[in-house]
Design a protein around this motif. Structure first.
Motif, mmCIF file in Angstrom:
data_model
loop_
_atom_site.group_PDB
_atom_site.id
_atom_site.type_symbol
_atom_site.label_atom_id
_atom_site.label_comp_id
_atom_site.label_asym_id
_atom_site.label_seq_id
_atom_site.Cartn_x
_atom_site.Cartn_y
_atom_site.Cartn_z
ATOM 1 N N GLY A 119 14.525 -16.530 -21.740
ATOM 2 C CA GLY A 119 14.905 -15.993 -23.033
ATOM 3 C C GLY A 119 16.244 -16.503 -23.527
ATOM 4 N N GLU A 120 16.433 -16.428 -24.828
ATOM 5 C CA GLU A 120 17.687 -16.847 -25.449
ATOM 6 C C GLU A 120 18.864 -16.077 -24.842
ATOM 7 N N LEU A 121 19.955 -16.802 -24.536
ATOM 8 C CA LEU A 121 21.169 -16.191 -23.975
ATOM 9 C C LEU A 121 20.807 -15.266 -22.808
ATOM 10 N N CYS A 122 20.053 -15.808 -21.852
ATOM 11 C CA CYS A 122 19.400 -14.982 -20.840
ATOM 12 C C CYS A 122 20.343 -14.369 -19.816
ATOM 13 N N THR A 123 21.620 -14.724 -19.836
ATOM 14 C CA THR A 123 22.538 -14.209 -18.821
ATOM 15 C C THR A 123 23.270 -12.945 -19.238
ATOM 16 N N ALA A 124 22.989 -12.410 -20.418
ATOM 17 C CA ALA A 124 23.797 -11.302 -20.939
ATOM 18 C C ALA A 124 22.988 -10.445 -21.904
ATOM 19 N N PRO A 125 23.508 -9.278 -22.262
ATOM 20 C CA PRO A 125 22.917 -8.552 -23.389
ATOM 21 C C PRO A 125 23.134 -9.364 -24.663
ATOM 22 N N TYR A 126 22.385 -9.046 -25.697
ATOM 23 C CA TYR A 126 22.594 -9.738 -26.972
ATOM 24 C C TYR A 126 23.833 -9.145 -27.645
ATOM 25 N N PHE A 127 24.967 -9.779 -27.365
ATOM 26 C CA PHE A 127 26.265 -9.253 -27.806
ATOM 27 C C PHE A 127 26.572 -9.537 -29.265
ATOM 28 N N ALA A 128 25.777 -10.395 -29.923
ATOM 29 C CA ALA A 128 26.080 -10.795 -31.298
ATOM 30 C C ALA A 128 25.739 -9.725 -32.326
ATOM 31 N N LEU A 129 25.380 -8.527 -31.877
ATOM 32 C CA LEU A 129 25.185 -7.421 -32.817
ATOM 33 C C LEU A 129 26.504 -6.969 -33.426
ATOM 34 N N GLY A 130 27.609 -7.410 -32.856
ATOM 35 C CA GLY A 130 28.941 -7.115 -33.382
ATOM 36 C C GLY A 130 29.884 -8.257 -33.047
ATOM 37 N N LYS A 131 31.137 -8.103 -33.403
ATOM 38 C CA LYS A 131 32.154 -9.119 -33.125
ATOM 39 C C LYS A 131 33.137 -8.566 -32.097
ATOM 40 N N MET B 23 -8.965 -33.079 -16.610
ATOM 41 C CA MET B 23 -8.425 -32.287 -17.720
ATOM 42 C C MET B 23 -6.970 -31.922 -17.426
ATOM 43 N N ALA B 24 -6.078 -32.191 -18.382
ATOM 44 C CA ALA B 24 -4.642 -31.945 -18.181
ATOM 45 C C ALA B 24 -4.296 -30.524 -18.605
ATOM 46 N N ILE B 25 -4.519 -29.581 -17.685
ATOM 47 C CA ILE B 25 -4.179 -28.190 -17.954
ATOM 48 C C ILE B 25 -2.812 -27.890 -17.349
ATOM 49 N N VAL B 26 -1.907 -27.393 -18.164
ATOM 50 C CA VAL B 26 -0.588 -26.992 -17.679
ATOM 51 C C VAL B 26 -0.468 -25.478 -17.817
ATOM 52 N N ARG B 27 -0.229 -24.807 -16.720
ATOM 53 C CA ARG B 27 0.007 -23.366 -16.776
ATOM 54 C C ARG B 27 1.493 -23.142 -17.076
ATOM 55 N N ALA B 28 1.749 -22.458 -18.185
ATOM 56 C CA ALA B 28 3.115 -22.286 -18.676
ATOM 57 C C ALA B 28 3.438 -20.800 -18.804
ATOM 58 N N ALA B 29 4.729 -20.487 -18.676
ATOM 59 C CA ALA B 29 5.160 -19.093 -18.708
ATOM 60 C C ALA B 29 6.345 -18.909 -19.640
ATOM 61 N N LEU B 30 6.476 -17.688 -20.136
ATOM 62 C CA LEU B 30 7.612 -17.248 -20.932
ATOM 63 C C LEU B 30 8.104 -15.921 -20.366
ATOM 64 N N THR B 31 9.393 -15.672 -20.469
ATOM 65 C CA THR B 31 9.897 -14.341 -20.131
ATOM 66 C C THR B 31 10.097 -13.536 -21.410
ATOM 67 N N GLN B 32 9.946 -12.216 -21.305
ATOM 68 C CA GLN B 32 10.301 -11.319 -22.408
ATOM 69 C C GLN B 32 10.934 -10.076 -21.766
ATOM 70 N N THR B 33 12.240 -10.149 -21.612
ATOM 71 C CA THR B 33 12.952 -9.124 -20.882
ATOM 72 C C THR B 33 14.270 -8.824 -21.592
ATOM 73 N N VAL B 34 15.051 -7.935 -21.043
ATOM 74 C CA VAL B 34 16.346 -7.571 -21.621
ATOM 75 C C VAL B 34 17.407 -7.611 -20.531
ATOM 76 N N ASN B 35 18.653 -7.373 -20.921
ATOM 77 C CA ASN B 35 19.758 -7.285 -19.979
ATOM 78 C C ASN B 35 19.421 -6.290 -18.862
ATOM 79 N N THR B 36 19.630 -6.719 -17.614
ATOM 80 C CA THR B 36 19.311 -5.839 -16.489
ATOM 81 C C THR B 36 20.548 -5.355 -15.739
#
Length: 310
Positions: A61-73, A1-14
């Motif tokens: 996570g998307e743009l994982c190296t920074a805070p989500y800066f696109a809330l402004g310009k 059986m081809a079982i792949v254990r997969a992971a996701l992160t859900q974090t914020v800027n640290t």
């Protein structure tokens, strides 16, 4: 059986030294490398924890190296962009992939060394630390909802097509949506806003994708409702697995809450069990053999589709 254990992160800027006020963000201009380093170290720690739990592939996570800066310009954040092949983030993550024997889907802010253009990019790294290729976000949003605004077009452009050299590891005929032949299976990526467009997962499925990673930074009431539906429908419609990763928590100084709720969707439209004990990680077992079995509903959408009429 081809079982792949997969992971996701859900974090914020640290990065700990964020100002309390948006007006004071300017003092971070000389600390962009520190911000990147803090977040890369945090993500590598999560990679290590996922690998220790048996995961063989992880989507950051998307743009994982920074805070989500696109809330402004703010032009300051343009300095966070880096080379997606030789930059500090990829260099560190390639070492981590080889050390922990795990495939990494690494979303970062890319500066193209040839054109000088910026992109929102996911890099796919194999367990030997070699880069298989990258996917650039194709649909770029700008707008606002009841919680806040997003101005992504200020920071990066949409994918312009081929960016991967010809390789036996890159599958599919659509250069906008490459599928990567990895040691855990055939993997594709669709970044955040991409998930709302009906042709995206269809293109990845046509390229042979078995697992699609969809890193996101998303918020708002409608987004929250659809987050529980879109991946389940697409995974069922195209008989593959989709891992949706969203930030969880909030980031100074904007204090915009992100709802997290990251999960893996399976080919029968089911949400897979999260076996992780850590809030910042989602881990599930993906039965790739299920993709070869007949649809238990008796449906055969691929056979019965009518391209002659739509």
């Amino acid at each position: 059986m081809a079982i792949v254990r997969a992971a996701l992160t859900q974090t914020v800027n640290t990065f700990m030294d964020m100002p309390d006020s948006v007006a004071d963000l300017g003092r971070l201009k000389v600390r962009l490398e520190d911000i990147r380093a803090a977040n890369v170290a945090h993500n590598i720690a999560l990679i290590q924890k996922a690998a220790k739990a048996g995961a063989k592939v992880i989507g950051l996570g998307e743009l994982c190296t920074a805070p989500y800066f696109a809330l402004g310009k703010d032009p300051m954040w343009l300095g966070m962009a880096e080379n997606a092949t030789t930059g500090p983030t990829i260099t560190a993550l390639c070492r981590a992939a080889a050390k922990h024997q795990i495939v990494i889907i690494a979303p970062l802010y890319e500066l193209d060394g040839t054109t000088g253009k910026r992109f929102n990019t996911a890099v796919v790294i194999e367990t030997d630390g070699l880069i298989l290729g990258k996917y650039r976000k194709t649909h770029i949003p700008r707008g606002a909802n009841e919680q806040g605004a997003f101005a992504e077009t200020f920071y990066y452009g949409r994918s312009e097509g081929p960016q991967n050299a010809k390789s036996a590891k890159i599958l599919g005929k659509n250069p906008y949506f490459p599928v990567f032949k990895t040691s855990v299976g055939k993997v594709g990526a669709a970044i955040c806003y991409d998930r709302h467009f009906e042709g995206v997962v269809a293109a990845l499925a046509a390229g042979g994708a078995q697992i699609v990673f969809s890193p996101a930074v998303t918020f708002g009431a409608k987004s929250r409702r659809l987050w529980e539906q879109e991946f389940l429908v697409d995974a069922c419609r195209h008989r593959l697995f989709i891992g949706g990763s969203n930030r969880q928590g909030s980031e100074k100084p904007w204090n915009q809450p992100y709802f997290g709720a990251s999960y893996f969707a399976g080919p029968d439209g089911e949400k897979l069990e999260n076996i992780s004990s850590r809030a910042e990680l989602v881990i599930a077992d993906l039965d790739l053999d299920a993709l070869k079995r007949p649809d238990p509903s008796g449906w055969d959408l691929g056979r019965d589709v009518r391209p002659d009429i739509y």
